[in-house]
Scaffold this active site. Structure first.
Site, PDB file in Angstrom:
ATOM      1  N   SER A 212     -14.676   4.577  -3.719  1.00 45.19           N
ATOM      2  CA  SER A 212     -13.899   4.100  -2.718  1.00 45.19           C
ATOM      3  C   SER A 212     -14.592   2.419  -2.451  1.00 45.19           C
ATOM      4  CB  SER A 212     -14.012   4.744  -1.447  1.00 45.19           C
ATOM      5  OG  SER A 212     -13.295   4.077  -0.376  1.00 45.19           O
ATOM      6  N   ASP A 235     -11.358   5.132  -7.365  1.00 43.29           N
ATOM      7  CA  ASP A 235     -10.374   4.965  -6.391  1.00 43.29           C
ATOM      8  C   ASP A 235     -10.587   4.040  -5.232  1.00 43.29           C
ATOM      9  OD1 ASP A 235      -7.573   5.940  -5.782  1.00 43.29           O
ATOM     10  OD2 ASP A 235      -8.329   7.087  -4.119  1.00 43.29           O
ATOM     11  N   HIS A 297      -7.961  10.809  -2.285  1.00 43.50           N
ATOM     12  CA  HIS A 297      -9.151  10.016  -2.298  1.00 43.50           C
ATOM     13  C   HIS A 297     -10.346  10.750  -2.110  1.00 43.50           C
ATOM     14  CE1 HIS A 297     -11.040   6.139  -1.800  1.00 43.50           C
ATOM     15  NE2 HIS A 297     -11.558   6.640  -0.530  1.00 43.50           N
TER      16      HIS A 297
END
Length: 370
Positions: A212, A235, A297
């Site tokens: 992230s 991601d 995610h």
């Protein structure tokens, strides 16, 4: 905000995180580092200079493990705060405080000269949420260092008995804060390499990856520090100069990069990913883009594994299942991520074969090459 550290008791019941699958044992050292050349960029720290806290997971040869030791997955203070943060998702209170890791206590030293791999966690997310992932990669023969970035990470404990709370920001809603925070993280990562003795920016070599917001930090750190030869963004959205400029203006870069998105997040869908990918192409950077089919995610952090280990998957709402932890089982995700990262890191540090990064493999139908 900086507050005194309080200690809370753990539950007597414990839940063991599955051990890593590599051929090495794994030892753990938690370390506080102070950068005496840099003031705290947020202006909140009472000691003025930037200080960070890291967990170092080192590989240990099997015969060099004196004994195995079970330790709390996260401290009681962090577990209580994370319970509060996960409250809206109806995550069961108390589970995080019951978790334990089984690690190696080495007889002598850890594996000498193991390649250094940095890890930056998601935004507002403690490094502890990636200890299982770090252990898995370390068991493949790498020294993995997970980094807490104080006053942006949700909660960080210091050695002097204080805790630092982060801002709990939304990167999508506050672009200026996000760009500042990603540059701070990049500087933190470069400082960790300096502290470890990787002084020669032309010869020394390290790798980095992040989930992230940590994936964005990895890309930014590679632009700042050429010692980081390989990077993986799990991601993460991208921010800062690296989006348009890549790693710099030089051709034939020695760096390489992997974009690995959850299903539906890719360089076609994300304009910033597309700009970054184009810039790397112009710089002749070796690159691969992967998609984790069926993975959301939340597939890339330990909570996805913890849901299975603690037998709580399916006990909360649909949104949590599909986004916070993903539908893919945690063990399978870490088998996939571990195998692909292992081959990629061998490529970064040793050169030669790209291994699993060459292209699709029938053993891993969840991995799509884009």
């Amino acid at each position: 905000m900086l507050l005194p550290l309080l200690f809370l008791p753990f539950s007597f019941a414990t839940i063991l995180i599955p051990p890593p699958t590599g051929k090495y044992g794994v030892s753990l050292t938690n370390i506080q580092l102070v950068d005496k050349t840099r003031p705290d960029p947020w202006g909140f720290d009472t000691i003025a200079n930037r200080r960070i806290v890291v967990s170092r997971f080192d590989p240990v040869a099997p015969r060099s493990c004196r004994t195995k030791q079970r330790i709390p997955y996260m401290t009681s203070v962090v577990a209580e705060e994370e319970d509060r943060i996960l409250g809206p998702y109806e995550w069961p209170v108390g589970v995080l405080g019951q978790l334990e890791l089984e690690l190696c206590v080495p007889k002598n030293k850890v594996v000498k000269d193991a390649p250094v791999v940095l890890f930056s966690p998601g935004g507002n997310t403690t490094r502890f949420y990636y200890s299982a992932l770090a252990s898995e990669i370390a068991s493949r023969g790498y020294s993995v260092i997970t980094i807490d970035h104080p006053f942006e990470t949700d909660i960080v404990e210091f050695d002097d008995g204080t805790i630092a709370y982060g801002g709990h920001y939304s990167a999508r809603k506050n672009l200026t804060f996000a760009e500042t925070a990603v540059s701070v993280r990049a500087a933190d990562m470069s400082f960790v390499l300096d502290t470890l003795g990787l002084k020669d920016r032309k010869k020394d070599k390290a790798a980095a990856f992040g989930h992230s917001f940590g994936g964005a930090a990895t890309a930014a750190a590679m632009r700042l520090d050429p010692r980081i030869r390989g990077g993986v963004n799990l991601d993460g959205l991208l921010y800062g100069e690296v989006v348009q400029a890549g790693f710099g203006e030089k051709k034939n870069s020695k760096q390489s990069f992997v974009l690995w998105g959850a299903q539906g997040h890719n360089s076609t869908e994300d304009p910033d990913w597309n700009s970054f990918w184009s810039a790397l192409g112009e710089q002749n950077v070796w690159k691969r883009e992967l998609s984790l089919l069926g993975g959301a995610h939340g597939a890339f952090w330990d909570l996805n594994l913890i849901a299975d280990v603690a037998n709580v998957r399916g006990q909360f709402g649909q949104y949590t299942e599909e986004d916070l932890i993903s539908k893919l089982p945690g063990k399978r995700v870490y088998q996939i991520v571990g195998d692909y990262l292992d081959d990629y890191l061998k490529f970064v540090f040793e050169g030669g074969s790209e291994g699993l990064l060459k292209g699709p493999n029938k053993k891993y139908p969840e991995v799509d090459f884009l």
